[in-house]
Scaffold this active site. Structure first.
Site, mmCIF file in Angstrom:
data_model
loop_
_atom_site.group_PDB
_atom_site.id
_atom_site.type_symbol
_atom_site.label_atom_id
_atom_site.label_comp_id
_atom_site.label_asym_id
_atom_site.label_seq_id
_atom_site.Cartn_x
_atom_site.Cartn_y
_atom_site.Cartn_z
ATOM 1 N N ASP A 384 0.832 -1.195 0.000
ATOM 2 C CA ASP A 384 0.000 0.000 0.000
ATOM 3 C C ASP A 384 0.875 1.257 0.000
ATOM 4 O O ASP A 384 1.742 1.409 0.882
ATOM 5 C CB ASP A 384 -0.868 -0.044 1.270
ATOM 6 N N GLU A 413 1.616 -0.450 -5.005
ATOM 7 C CA GLU A 413 0.427 0.370 -5.267
ATOM 8 C C GLU A 413 0.830 1.827 -5.135
ATOM 9 O O GLU A 413 0.527 2.492 -4.156
ATOM 10 C CB GLU A 413 -0.702 0.019 -4.280
#
Lengths: 652, 652
Positions: A384, A413
């Site tokens: 993330d 990401e």
């Protein structure tokens, strides 16, 4: 001075490719692929060279692959890395004294010159190498030496010594056992990061386990496991779960990102940690760690890998906030800093201070988090927002993990600036989310794909094209309805070897929280979203078909084989992918979700293995229909409300 | 791993340019030029960066030039090296904590947030840097600290502390005295080889001093000195002399390269050395070393530099052949090897064995040869066939010499494969002979110039375009006659900043030894060639004019400013060169030596500083005539038997 040639610097090796940022970062490759290396090699004077590509697997010593001269002093060679891990490669080149002597002797004898001294020189060259030649071959070499030293009366090719001098078998032995004492070796050797096939090729499906219950009941690993065979049945390879850890209570966000949560609101899984534990705990509502293990085992049974989210941030209730306050940033009043993007405040999240004085303990604890999940069968991590963490941490931790677990894959990401995304890929992320979601027109798609395929990015950046995520519902899907979902699926799945969808895509979920937003209404980030996957007219059969095409055609597993074909309509795009020994795939796609488009295709017949004169068959997998085409120009018409794409196998 | 960033690796510096082979070789620059450096710089997270180009002259410490952000995380900065020698440069970048804080504070105050803690943070940032700020500026910073810490009642921009926080003068002081403790520096620093202007720009004239006598009398340095003012009068900058050393007797070549010399044949100056001395002696027929000194002094008086030939090879009579037989190659019978290119034999020449066991002594002796001539006023060496010598020797000796004598220039006479020529340039040769002589058509010329101007070669390879040499009389000149000589002169002198002619060019000498050969009949290499330079209708006035154009227009001194202009006739070529503050030069040239050609020019008006609408004047220096042109398309006609070229000054 870097990249210097050591030793016999009369041989100069330059322009060694591939190389990434002068060797600062590793070039990437996939297990089993042919890895080709080229270099410019010259030496002063007229002597002949030989060159070798030297390479080393993670577990063995140096090996050699011959390099051949391509012309203009450029040389090439290759090898096929057969295991994941860090390989090394370099180029070595040396003067081939015997071949040089032999070449010159041909010319001298052709010219009828006296060559007595030259033949003696040849005998000396052979004698010098005799000890290095394997015992079984020495007889041949010794015979040549004797022949060269024999007395002779004749001149030119009538001289029996001349024939001995240019004997092919002797030449082959000498070429095969070269004297590399004065070889030049490109230094330092370069590193090659080899990963397993899944690092490039895979179909991902994201879903929230907690949404696999009912409207009133929180889903569990057990209910989530019941979804796995359906997901596998659609042809996916990887299931990605958002964080599965205990969720914080302090400043918990309510439905639709409300600042205040209702008592029964489930909170965002990215607000990690509560008194029930942190990054190595599972949310008790989902079950126990044993339940998680069962889930992973069930996934494996149906051919799915589990990817977990690795989000390095804490809710204020995370155990680290009290046990290791020094791992966080602090404000002048001594309180821990919550996340901000001024003037926005995220009071439910504490970011980590990667540069803390106690960073050795912190970094090792984070590494242990990964090791914990690896020990529970997880080999893929979707990371993330890695760009808001620490570059040196990523380089360190990915290296550390992959040294022990070379099969582990990291997906970045990072929706940020292109060069930041590039650096993350260079630091070791196996693959990355991309700008694909925001590339919708033919111009945008072609331009973006060409950047990914025809630049140095191929050395380090592997795209994973998500049609949607829990954060991104693009306007094109909101407005285009089911045809748009089909179109974007075909693009994602057949342009990029890795692609993914977020749960609900198959049901055409497309209501945004408000106009102009890419956030979902009633976002699953903040509430349970049980779904009825048995709804009629879903995208499931089409997803199944597209994933089947990917699995049946090795061409779909590669990125750099992409070739565009001209189409005289901006609403239709056509591309092909080919793989050795296969019928090429040709996709013709109507990008206009609202209806019918027609065009003339101008095919690149060479890319399809077809000829200008010979008719050839194209079989449309979507329609299960074949056509016979002849020549490069073909009429096509596609109604996107029916089937927006032809997916052809070209039987040329 | 090379080119690694040390220290604060959260800042990553990549793609630093210019860089040659990852820093293995030095990029080249000319004294006084602006040297621009770019790099991609990113860091993790949202904090702001600053960057500096750091550079170091050969004699001083590190200095800084600011870099600015060009967009897309690319930064640029530059400096102007003002002395020849080895400079260093690198890029440093750091997080600008104060600027980041200030940017965020604007957003917070704009949003009306309480910023008490943030203002305290700002005060702490300022306090931390106070000691690093020069005493005279501390008052301003202290006042800001006091203001930030004052109690306040109001919110937003009404809060007097907010104004203090964003004060421009404080921001400027903080930006000017940054905290680089955690700066990232690109490592290792790169080297820049700075040379004097003559390394790029100069008009060369080659002549044999021995031909300045009469048919019966051997020329001397004294008679050669009498030619100097005429050579200077033609506008040349450099006179290059073939070897001036004693010439060997053994196997001396006769006229027209006859294997046996007649008793009075003078021999080839490249068969260096006799009992009268070797590489540091002068041929007694030319005079003494004092006479040579007088020659050099006379050249300097008329504005000419003397370039000597540096040919590392020996006649069998060279003192080294007896004093240092170990410096040569040997045959199995113990004799010294003469030069060969099998099956050709050059028995009058012994090549040197650069890899001899005694190479320390050999290399140092060769270095002393250069130092000897430098002590006699020679700062330019034309190196004979460097590609047949030793790469590591060249790298070593050029470095050694230029460390002590940074003004020394080396011209490589390497007519060989392109990558070998490239390596020699990278190893340190200042400039190189080229393939220019064999590029005669428009296609060939444009392609070759584009390679020299629009590739990485601009970083290291400086061309010297010779119209002819003692070895090369191209068929184009043999057959094209005087117009061909004019055409090739314009090409050489106005395409390349450095160019040269070999004596006799001005007299249109063009008889080859036989058809199909590029060798001169009665080549000056083997005999005296006294000439009558007073002949009518020589090329001298035209040479004078062209050299005058070169001297009057700074644009002619540069290579990379070349711009082509479209011409609809393959026999006519047009290019321009521009320099700041000058009227651009525009050359339109008829390449057909046998007569008249006409064409329409389609000018790149932007390259000429002209507009599409506004008429502009072009002044033809050759014809001393002006025209007024309007728009990009212009009719031209050129009769090469009259004047093959327009050389325009564009007065836009």
């Amino acid at each position: 001075m870097t990249g210097e040639v050591e030793g016999g610097a009369r041989v100069v090796i330059t322009n060694l490719r591939p190389r990434l940022d002068c060797g600062r970062y590793r070039v990437k490759a996939i297990e089993g692929d042919h890895f080709e290396v080229t270099a410019d090699i010259v030496r002063d004077g007229p002597d002949l060279l030989q060159a070798s590509l030297r390479y080393r697997s993670p577990s063995a010593g140096w090996a050699d692959a011959p390099m051949s001269h391509l012309g203009n002093d450029s040389w090439a060679g290759g090898f096929r890395p057969n295991a994941p891990g860090i390989w090394h490669y370099t180029v070595q080149a040396w003067t081939d004294h015997f071949a040089t002597w032999r070449r010159d002797l041909f010319k001298r004898v052709d010219a009828g010159q006296a060559v007595d001294l030259e033949l003696q020189e040849g005998a000396l060259l052979l004698e010098k190498r005799l000890g290095a030649v394997p015992v079984e071959k020495r007889k041949v070499v010794q015979a040549a030496i004797d022949a060269l030293q024999a007395p002779a009366e004749l001149r030119g090719w009538d001289d029996p010594r001349a024939a001995a001098a240019v004997d092919e078998s002797v030449a082959a032995i000498m070429a095969g056992h070269p004297d590399r004492a004065e070889a030049a070796t490109f230094q330092p050797a370069l590193e090659l990061n080899v990963e397993r096939v899944r690092a490039r090729f895979g179909a991902w499906y994201e879903f929230f386990p907690r949404s696999t219950g009912t409207d009133t009941e929180h889903g569990t690993f057990a209910t989530a496991a019941e979804r796995l065979s359906a997901i596998a049945g659609m042809g996916f390879d990887v299931v990605y779960l958002p964080p599965i850890h205990p969720i914080g209570r302090t400043h918990r966000k309510g439905k639709n990102n409300a600042l205040e949560a209702e008592p029964d609101d489930v909170g965002s899984p990215w607000a990690i940690g509560s008194e029930e534990g942190g990054h190595t705990a599972v949310d008790p509502k989902l079950g126990s760690i044993d339940d998680f293990d069962l889930f992973v085992g069930r996934a494996r049974q149906v051919g799915l890998e589990v990817a977990l989210d690795f989000a390095i941030q804490c809710s204020p209730d995370h155990p680290w906030a009290t046990e290791h306050p020094e791992w966080f940033h602090h404000r002048p009043d001594g309180t821990i800093k919550y996340a901000e993007n001024p003037p926005k405040k995220y009071q439910d999240i504490y970011p980590i201070n990667f540069a803390t004085e106690d960073r050795v303990a912190l970094w090792n604890e984070l590494k242990k988090v990964l090791e914990f999940w690896i020990s529970h069968g997880v080999e893929i991590f979707r990371v993330d927002n890695p760009h808001t963490k620490s570059f040196p941490f990523w380089e360190w931790v990915i290296d550390e993990i992959r040294a022990q677990h070379p099969n582990v894959i990291f997906l970045a990401e990072a929706f940020t600036r292109p060069k930041v995304m590039g650096v993350l890929a260079k630091l070791g992320f196996s693959q990355s989310y991309t700008y694909f979601t925001w590339r919708n027109t033919k111009f945008e798609l072609v331009e973006y794909m060409n950047e990914l395929v025809h630049s140095d990015m191929v050395l380090y950046f592997r795209p994973n094209f998500f049609t949607n995520t829990q954060d991104i519902l693009h306007e094109y899907l909101q407005q285009g309805g089911p045809p748009a979902f089909k179109i974007r699926l075909v693009l994602a799945a057949l342009l990029s070897p890795s692609y993914g969808v977020y749960s609900g895509y198959e049901l055409f979920e497309r209501v945004a929280v408000h106009e102009g937003s890419e956030e979902y209404l009633d976002s699953e980030k903040y509430e349970l979203r049980p779904r009825d996957f048995g709804a009629p007219d879903s995208l499931i059969p089409f997803i199944k078909l597209v994933n089947e095409v990917r699995r049946q055609n090795a061409a779909a597993a590669e990125l750099t084989n992409l070739r565009w074909h001209e189409v005289d309509n901006e609403a239709i795009v056509a591309w092909s992918k080919a793989a050795p020994g296969e019928q090429p795939l040709l996709v013709v796609l109507n990008l206009n979700p609202s209806g019918w488009e027609e065009a003339t295709l101008h095919l690149d017949l060479g890319a399809l293995g077809a000829g200008e004169e010979q008719p050839f068959e194209v079989y449309d997998i979507v329609k299960d229909t074949s056509y016979v085409w002849s020549g490069r120009s073909q009429y096509v018409a596609l109604d996107s409300t029916d089937d927006p794409a032809h997916i052809f196998l070209v039987k040329a």
